[in-house]
Motif scaffolding. Structure first.
Motif, PDB file in Angstrom:
ATOM      1  N   LEU A 137       0.244  -7.627   4.657  1.00 15.82           N
ATOM      2  CA  LEU A 137       0.734  -7.578   3.427  1.00 15.82           C
ATOM      3  C   LEU A 137      -0.153  -7.252   3.128  1.00 15.82           C
ATOM      4  N   ARG A 138      -1.932  -6.870   2.840  1.00 10.51           N
ATOM      5  CA  ARG A 138      -2.495  -6.299   2.131  1.00 10.51           C
ATOM      6  C   ARG A 138      -2.255  -4.231   1.922  1.00 10.51           C
ATOM      7  N   GLU A 139      -1.916  -3.718   3.332  1.00 10.45           N
ATOM      8  CA  GLU A 139      -1.871  -2.197   3.115  1.00 10.45           C
ATOM      9  C   GLU A 139      -0.275  -2.002   2.667  1.00 10.45           C
ATOM     10  N   LEU A 140       0.732  -3.076   2.825  1.00 11.30           N
ATOM     11  CA  LEU A 140       1.914  -2.247   1.529  1.00 11.30           C
ATOM     12  C   LEU A 140       1.496  -2.748   0.077  1.00 11.30           C
ATOM     13  N   ARG A 141       1.207  -3.795   0.551  1.00  4.16           N
ATOM     14  CA  ARG A 141       0.982  -4.057  -1.634  1.00  4.16           C
ATOM     15  C   ARG A 141      -0.543  -3.523  -1.685  1.00  4.16           C
ATOM     16  N   MET A 142      -1.454  -2.775  -1.329  1.00  4.48           N
ATOM     17  CA  MET A 142      -2.330  -1.674  -2.497  1.00  4.48           C
ATOM     18  C   MET A 142      -1.659  -0.662  -2.431  1.00  4.48           C
TER      19      MET A 142
END
Length: 369
Positions: A137-142
């Motif tokens: 999820l980090r790649e999407l949330r950033m």
């Protein structure tokens, strides 16, 4: 902006695709920011399991206690075409998830999942490796969308409005707690759903970056660090720090405040696509160190922000991640002299196609009240 814009149906598909690309068989998202980001459902964190199950292929479903089913169905998650699987008090929801998923090799658990739930899932799925869902999820949330940036901009404008009221709250003879109560009420009045923190750090308390409030009485001539923020009604967060002085500041304080202001400006000016997170930290730190105050800047320069006040990316030495348009984070260098006073200036900054945009726009000058 609407829930449909903030939590688009396409996000679930993007998460499912990212799960498959990461080599995971499923994500298991329990109440917290990961669940809200994907579904828009701000579920209550209860001992009863609520869990959005996102398999790498196949249909996603939401396990939900029967008594919470109406709330789940009334949330933005209802637009996602999910199968809501209601479970009763005598059911084992962990076993139901395991049965519906079948044999799986690796699952991603919500970063904020309670240990109780992760251990129950481990027992229900023996032999299944557990990793953090944040790895997916980090790649999407950033990478904030235009709508997400608009939500952060709205939250930033609201917290700016509160800072404009702060000089009226700060008076010698009042306690930090009294001032903090006024600020708390003003944050809610400005449109926030919750108040996440109120720091009113006067005199020597200003040298403690995460001091909150106390019964200390503010004295004439004292600097006061005010760091405030909350979750706006959109679900996105605000966070901004300004430093004030009740009367004329001490001479040495005015000297290092000018250094701090230059450091914060330098770091904000350095924001653009293609530069590293650690280079933004260095832009602020180098100014402060060159002026002889390097040992008094004791924390990273910033943190990402979105539906959490602190999330990735972190603006810190050693983080070589490269900024991209849509990255949103704080730039908040500080100088702290133990036993005397301290100062911090913080803005939320968004990386744009050709630079950076500050989302906080109240004066960064030392405000004397």
């Amino acid at each position: 902006m609407t829930d449909a814009e903030l939590y688009p149906v396409s996000r679930l598909s993007a998460v499912q695709q990212a799960t498959a690309q990461a080599g995971l068989d499923a994500l298991l998202l329990t109440p917290g920011p990961d669940l809200r980001y994907v579904s828009g459902y701000e579920a209550l964190p209860l001992e009863r399991l609520t869990c959005l199950v996102v398999p790498a292929s196949g249909e996603s479903f939401m396990m939900v206690p029967r008594l919470e089913l109406p709330a789940a169905q009334a949330s933005p998650a209802s637009r996602l075409g999910l199968d809501f699987v209601a479970w009763d008090e005598t059911d084992d929801p962990y076993a139901v998830v395991a049965s519906r998923l079948g044999r799986v090799g690796t699952v991603g658990l919500a970063d904020r999942m309670w240990a109780m739930a992760s251990l129950r899932f481990r027992d229900a799925m023996p032999g299944t490796e557990q990793v953090l869902a944040g790895s997916v999820l980090r790649e999407l949330r950033m990478r904030k969308s235009r709508v997400e940036v608009d939500a952060l901009r709205e939250a930033g404008a609201a917290i700016d409005a509160v800072h404009r009221l702060v000089p009226g709250f700060l008076k010698a003879g009042r306690t930090e707690r009294e001032v903090g109560k006024d600020i708390h009420d003003a944050i809610l009045a400005a449109g926030h759903a919750t108040v996440d923190f109120v720091i009113v750090a006067s005199g020597p308390n200003g040298a403690s970056p995460h001091h909150e409030v106390s019964d200390r009485v503010i004295q004439p001539g004292e600097p006061v660090v005010v760091d405030i923020g909350g979750q706006f009604h959109s679900g996105y967060c605000s966070d901004s720090t300004r430093t004030y002085c009740v009367g004329e500041p001490p001479a040495d304080f005015a000297e290092y405040y000018a250094v701090l202001r230059a450091a914060q400006d330098a770091a904000c000016a350095a924001v653009r696509p293609g530069v590293s997170c650690e280079s933004i930290d260095a832009a602020a730190r180098d100014v402060i160190a060159s002026a002889g105050f390097g040992s008094y800047f004791i924390h990273r320069t910033g943190h990402g922000i979105g539906i959490e006040t602190h999330e990735e990316p972190y603006i810190v030495s050693g983080n070589t991640e490269v900024l991209e348009p849509g990255f949103a984070f704080s730039v908040e260098p500080g100088i702290y002299l133990p036993g005397r006073h301290g100062a911090r200036i913080e803005d939320i900054v968004v990386c744009t196609a050709d630079g950076g945009e500050r989302l906080n726009n109240t004066t960064r000058d030392l405000v004397i009240v």
